[in-house]
Design a protein around this motif. Structure first.
Motif, PDB file in Angstrom:
ATOM      1  N   ILE A   9     -77.008  12.204 -57.090  1.00  0.00           N
ATOM      2  CA  ILE A   9     -77.969  12.395 -58.181  1.00  0.00           C
ATOM      3  C   ILE A   9     -77.436  11.687 -59.426  1.00  0.00           C
ATOM      4  CG2 ILE A   9     -79.172  14.087 -59.614  1.00  0.00           C
ATOM      5  CD1 ILE A   9     -79.872  14.447 -56.699  1.00  0.00           C
ATOM      6  N   LEU A  10     -78.314  10.972 -60.117  1.00  0.00           N
ATOM      7  CA  LEU A  10     -77.940  10.357 -61.391  1.00  0.00           C
ATOM      8  C   LEU A  10     -78.681  11.057 -62.517  1.00  0.00           C
ATOM      9  CD1 LEU A  10     -76.453   8.093 -62.958  1.00  0.00           C
ATOM     10  CD2 LEU A  10     -78.536   6.713 -62.711  1.00  0.00           C
ATOM     11  N   VAL A  11     -77.933  11.481 -63.540  1.00  0.00           N
ATOM     12  CA  VAL A  11     -78.508  12.064 -64.749  1.00  0.00           C
ATOM     13  C   VAL A  11     -78.430  11.012 -65.852  1.00  0.00           C
ATOM     14  CG1 VAL A  11     -78.279  13.856 -66.507  1.00  0.00           C
ATOM     15  CG2 VAL A  11     -77.842  14.410 -64.103  1.00  0.00           C
ATOM     16  N   ILE A  12     -79.565  10.717 -66.466  1.00  0.00           N
ATOM     17  CA  ILE A  12     -79.611   9.746 -67.560  1.00  0.00           C
ATOM     18  C   ILE A  12     -79.987  10.483 -68.837  1.00  0.00           C
ATOM     19  CG2 ILE A  12     -80.683   7.644 -68.425  1.00  0.00           C
ATOM     20  CD1 ILE A  12     -81.339   6.915 -65.521  1.00  0.00           C
ATOM     21  N   THR A  13     -79.222  10.254 -69.892  1.00  0.00           N
ATOM     22  CA  THR A  13     -79.399  10.988 -71.140  1.00  0.00           C
ATOM     23  C   THR A  13     -79.043  10.081 -72.313  1.00  0.00           C
ATOM     24  OG1 THR A  13     -78.557  12.869 -72.440  1.00  0.00           O
ATOM     25  CG2 THR A  13     -77.071  11.938 -70.819  1.00  0.00           C
ATOM     26  N   PRO A  14     -79.649  10.274 -73.487  1.00  0.00           N
ATOM     27  CA  PRO A  14     -79.316   9.446 -74.646  1.00  0.00           C
ATOM     28  C   PRO A  14     -78.021   9.847 -75.347  1.00  0.00           C
ATOM     29  CG  PRO A  14     -81.052  10.980 -75.216  1.00  0.00           C
ATOM     30  CD  PRO A  14     -80.812  11.143 -73.745  1.00  0.00           C
ATOM     31  N   GLY A  15     -77.278  10.741 -74.774  1.00  0.00           N
ATOM     32  CA  GLY A  15     -75.996  11.157 -75.343  1.00  0.00           C
ATOM     33  C   GLY A  15     -75.369  12.204 -74.466  1.00  0.00           C
ATOM     34  N   TYR A  16     -74.036  12.240 -74.424  1.00  0.00           N
ATOM     35  CA  TYR A  16     -73.345  13.201 -73.561  1.00  0.00           C
ATOM     36  C   TYR A  16     -72.019  13.586 -74.212  1.00  0.00           C
ATOM     37  CZ  TYR A  16     -72.541  15.527 -69.089  1.00  0.00           C
ATOM     38  OH  TYR A  16     -72.378  16.483 -68.103  1.00  0.00           O
ATOM     39  N   PRO A  17     -71.547  14.814 -73.982  1.00  0.00           N
ATOM     40  CA  PRO A  17     -70.277  15.227 -74.594  1.00  0.00           C
ATOM     41  C   PRO A  17     -69.104  14.326 -74.185  1.00  0.00           C
ATOM     42  CG  PRO A  17     -71.448  17.130 -73.705  1.00  0.00           C
ATOM     43  CD  PRO A  17     -72.184  15.911 -73.225  1.00  0.00           C
ATOM     44  N   TYR A  23     -69.983  18.281 -78.564  1.00  0.00           N
ATOM     45  CA  TYR A  23     -71.253  19.019 -78.596  1.00  0.00           C
ATOM     46  C   TYR A  23     -72.483  18.118 -78.464  1.00  0.00           C
ATOM     47  CZ  TYR A  23     -68.042  22.564 -80.240  1.00  0.00           C
ATOM     48  OH  TYR A  23     -66.980  23.440 -80.336  1.00  0.00           O
ATOM     49  N   ASN A  24     -72.254  16.849 -78.115  1.00  0.00           N
ATOM     50  CA  ASN A  24     -73.346  15.895 -78.007  1.00  0.00           C
ATOM     51  C   ASN A  24     -74.209  16.207 -76.776  1.00  0.00           C
ATOM     52  OD1 ASN A  24     -74.989  13.674 -78.312  1.00  0.00           O
ATOM     53  ND2 ASN A  24     -73.466  12.191 -77.608  1.00  0.00           N
ATOM     54  N   ASN A  25     -75.426  16.722 -77.005  1.00  0.00           N
ATOM     55  CA  ASN A  25     -76.308  17.124 -75.903  1.00  0.00           C
ATOM     56  C   ASN A  25     -75.584  18.011 -74.892  1.00  0.00           C
ATOM     57  OD1 ASN A  25     -78.513  15.783 -76.957  1.00  0.00           O
ATOM     58  ND2 ASN A  25     -78.331  13.995 -75.641  1.00  0.00           N
ATOM     59  N   SER A  26     -74.871  19.005 -75.415  1.00  0.00           N
ATOM     60  CA  SER A  26     -74.077  19.879 -74.546  1.00  0.00           C
ATOM     61  C   SER A  26     -74.947  20.671 -73.569  1.00  0.00           C
ATOM     62  CB  SER A  26     -73.233  20.840 -75.396  1.00  0.00           C
ATOM     63  OG  SER A  26     -74.051  21.647 -76.220  1.00  0.00           O
ATOM     64  N   PHE A  27     -76.235  20.855 -73.913  1.00  0.00           N
ATOM     65  CA  PHE A  27     -77.132  21.578 -73.009  1.00  0.00           C
ATOM     66  C   PHE A  27     -77.341  20.805 -71.698  1.00  0.00           C
ATOM     67  CE2 PHE A  27     -79.659  19.022 -75.902  1.00  0.00           C
ATOM     68  CZ  PHE A  27     -80.527  18.345 -75.069  1.00  0.00           C
ATOM     69  N   ILE A  91     -83.311  10.857 -59.551  1.00  0.00           N
ATOM     70  CA  ILE A  91     -82.840  10.528 -60.894  1.00  0.00           C
ATOM     71  C   ILE A  91     -83.412  11.540 -61.861  1.00  0.00           C
ATOM     72  CG2 ILE A  91     -82.948   8.846 -62.767  1.00  0.00           C
ATOM     73  CD1 ILE A  91     -82.742   6.654 -60.702  1.00  0.00           C
ATOM     74  N   LEU A  92     -82.525  12.140 -62.659  1.00  0.00           N
ATOM     75  CA  LEU A  92     -82.894  13.166 -63.630  1.00  0.00           C
ATOM     76  C   LEU A  92     -82.761  12.560 -65.020  1.00  0.00           C
ATOM     77  CD1 LEU A  92     -82.279  14.681 -60.989  1.00  0.00           C
ATOM     78  CD2 LEU A  92     -81.038  16.384 -62.324  1.00  0.00           C
ATOM     79  N   VAL A  93     -83.850  12.560 -65.786  1.00  0.00           N
ATOM     80  CA  VAL A  93     -83.840  11.944 -67.108  1.00  0.00           C
ATOM     81  C   VAL A  93     -84.111  12.999 -68.172  1.00  0.00           C
ATOM     82  CG1 VAL A  93     -84.774  10.121 -68.565  1.00  0.00           C
ATOM     83  CG2 VAL A  93     -84.772   9.844 -66.076  1.00  0.00           C
ATOM     84  N   HIS A  94     -83.229  13.075 -69.157  1.00  0.00           N
ATOM     85  CA  HIS A  94     -83.434  13.988 -70.282  1.00  0.00           C
ATOM     86  C   HIS A  94     -83.950  13.186 -71.479  1.00  0.00           C
ATOM     87  CE1 HIS A  94     -81.928  17.868 -68.857  1.00  0.00           C
ATOM     88  NE2 HIS A  94     -81.213  17.125 -68.033  1.00  0.00           N
ATOM     89  N   PHE A  95     -85.090  13.602 -71.980  1.00  0.00           N
ATOM     90  CA  PHE A  95     -85.849  12.956 -73.050  1.00  0.00           C
ATOM     91  C   PHE A  95     -86.596  11.742 -72.480  1.00  0.00           C
ATOM     92  CE2 PHE A  95     -82.318  14.995 -75.215  1.00  0.00           C
ATOM     93  CZ  PHE A  95     -82.924  15.650 -76.266  1.00  0.00           C
ATOM     94  N   ALA A  96     -87.901  11.745 -72.637  1.00  0.00           N
ATOM     95  CA  ALA A  96     -88.731  10.667 -72.087  1.00  0.00           C
ATOM     96  C   ALA A  96     -88.870   9.521 -73.080  1.00  0.00           C
ATOM     97  CB  ALA A  96     -90.104  11.220 -71.706  1.00  0.00           C
ATOM     98  N   TRP A  97     -87.731   9.013 -73.572  1.00  0.00           N
ATOM     99  CA  TRP A  97     -87.783   7.924 -74.540  1.00  0.00           C
ATOM    100  C   TRP A  97     -88.267   6.647 -73.868  1.00  0.00           C
ATOM    101  CZ3 TRP A  97     -88.117   9.144 -79.274  1.00  0.00           C
ATOM    102  CH2 TRP A  97     -87.379  10.209 -79.821  1.00  0.00           C
ATOM    103  N   LYS A  98     -89.092   5.899 -74.552  1.00  0.00           N
ATOM    104  CA  LYS A  98     -89.742   4.710 -74.017  1.00  0.00           C
ATOM    105  C   LYS A  98     -88.730   3.705 -73.468  1.00  0.00           C
ATOM    106  CE  LYS A  98     -93.008   1.045 -75.465  1.00  0.00           C
ATOM    107  NZ  LYS A  98     -92.121  -0.135 -75.400  1.00  0.00           N
ATOM    108  N   GLY A  99     -87.711   3.369 -74.240  1.00  0.00           N
ATOM    109  CA  GLY A  99     -86.755   2.349 -73.825  1.00  0.00           C
ATOM    110  C   GLY A  99     -86.059   2.690 -72.529  1.00  0.00           C
ATOM    111  N   ILE A 100     -85.534   3.898 -72.452  1.00  0.00           N
ATOM    112  CA  ILE A 100     -84.831   4.323 -71.239  1.00  0.00           C
ATOM    113  C   ILE A 100     -85.781   4.395 -70.058  1.00  0.00           C
ATOM    114  CG2 ILE A 100     -83.680   6.298 -70.142  1.00  0.00           C
ATOM    115  CD1 ILE A 100     -82.277   6.830 -72.802  1.00  0.00           C
TER     116      ILE A 100
END
Length: 391
Positions: A9-17, A23-27, A91-100
């Motif tokens: 599984i790949l997690v894609i996020t605009p920021g990670y701890p 604390y960057n997107n710690s959730f 693929i798991l994406v956090h935040f549906a930002w256009k660019g990503i």
């Protein structure tokens, strides 16, 4: 040649701890740790930077590990290369930002997607008008944000309409968030494949201990002060209204936070000897410790897709005195707290708790039980794991 890894599984996020920014997107990190505990192999790709500007440069990808989680950090261009080289089962994406999302849609074939919508990327600029001030600089900044927001919302609308062509599931932290996204993007039909799963609350850290009745005099708030959406001005107005209460001097307000609006917001209550104002944000362990010293949470809001800080305080047994708007009613019931229309009702709620210790103790106990049943790690993890493993 694409490397097939159908069990990963790949997690894609605009920021990670990271060590430098724990604390960057710690959730997102808390979710990933839960997946690992369940035996699900997870990698993370973080794409920091402006959410409105796609960066197709391809510098060296930063690789690091945190709590056993392998993390790659790079640009949209780096993400494109990564997706060309390796195939994942989901693929798991956090935040549906256009660019990503554009990169993901172009380079993942028919790989199933699970997309978490958190709010900032899916709310119309019109819902942020409360942030406008008379400052020319702030007005210019807001005007510049409007076209970027319109482009983003149009993209999210098209993304929803792709559900007929792609295995794509949306996840929302509240029903309110789903309904607002549908309204603000102007989609022609409702979202077909979705789940409502709240952000997880660490009930081991924010654990319940029966409150001494005297803690009903101790009122707590911790909030950022960089946006009016947090309604810290309404908290201040509530404290001012309580000044006429006969036992006002017995109350102790313990306020924590920071941001560009902090000094101006708290100025009207600076001279009150029973108001303890602490400028600065607290790490989670420190927040949990402060929960033990307080009995009431005073936390109005103008806009919340869930209200994670509120849920954490409830888990610790604080009685929430909060706003009756947006997603808050999905997480607070009448048996465990007070949903209020404004400072007058909030002041009345606090007085009722102060004058009725039995009500205070019962609501404290119920608040913790209620939110743990909705948002505790095992509850949320079960929901998310079942979604991820669904064929």
């Amino acid at each position: 040649m694409v490397k097939e890894e159908n069990n990963e599984i790949l997690v894609i996020t605009p920021g990670y701890p990271s060590k430098d920014n724990p604390y960057n997107n710690s959730f997102v990190h808390q979710r990933v740790l839960g997946y690992l505990e369940e035996g699900i192999h997870v990698e993370v790709f973080s794409v920091p930077g402006s959410p409105y500007k796609k960066n197709m440069d391809k510098p060296s990808v930063k690789q690091y590990e945190i709590d056993g989680v392998p993390v790659s950090e790079g640009t949209h261009g780096n993400l494109e290369d990564h997706l060309k080289k390796k195939r994942y089962s989901k693929i798991l994406v956090h935040f549906a930002w256009k660019g990503i999302m554009e990169v993901v849609l172009e380079h993942t074939g028919d790989t199933p997607l699970i997309i978490w919508v958190h709010g900032v990327e899916a709310l119309s600029w019109k819902r942020r008008l409360f942030n406008l001030t008379s400052s020319p600089k702030e007005i210019i900044k807001f005007i510049g944000y409007i076209p970027l927001n319109k482009i983003q919302l149009r993209f999210v609308g098209r993304l929803i309409e792709k559900q007929n062509d792609r295995d794509m599931t949306f996840v929302f932290v509240s029903h309110w968030m789903k309904e607002i996204l549908e309204e603000d993007t102007g989609v022609r039909s409702t979202i077909k494949k979705y789940r409502v799963i709240p952000n997880v609350i660490n009930d081991k850290l924010f654990n319940y201990e029966e409150k001494d009745e005297n803690l009903r005099y101790h009122i707590f708030n911790v909030r950022p002060y960089h946006s009016k959406k947090y309604a810290n001005d309404l908290m201040v107005d509530t404290i001012i209204k309580l000044k006429t209460y006969k036992d006002f001097e017995k109350l102790r307000f313990n306020l924590y936070g920071d941001g560009r609006l902090f000094d101006d917001t708290v100025k009207p209550i600076l001279g009150l000897t029973n108001v303890n104002i602490h400028k600065g944000m607290l790490p989670q362990k420190e927040i949990a410790a402060r929960h033990k010293e307080n009995g009431i949470l005073l936390m109005p809001t103008r806009q919340d897709a869930q209200g994670v800080s509120m849920c954490e305080a409830m888990s610790s047994g604080l009685v929430p005195v909060v706003s009756d708007n947006t997603a808050i009613p999905e997480y607070v019931c009448g048996d465990c707290g007070y949903l209020c229309e404004g400072p007058d009702e909030m002041a009345k709620a606090i007085i009722e708790l102060v004058e009725n210790p039995d009500i205070f103790k019962e609501k404290s106990k119920t608040a913790s039980k209620y939110i743990i049943e909705k948002c505790s790690g095992p509850v949320v993890l079960k929901e998310e794991v079942s979604l991820i493993l669904k064929k």
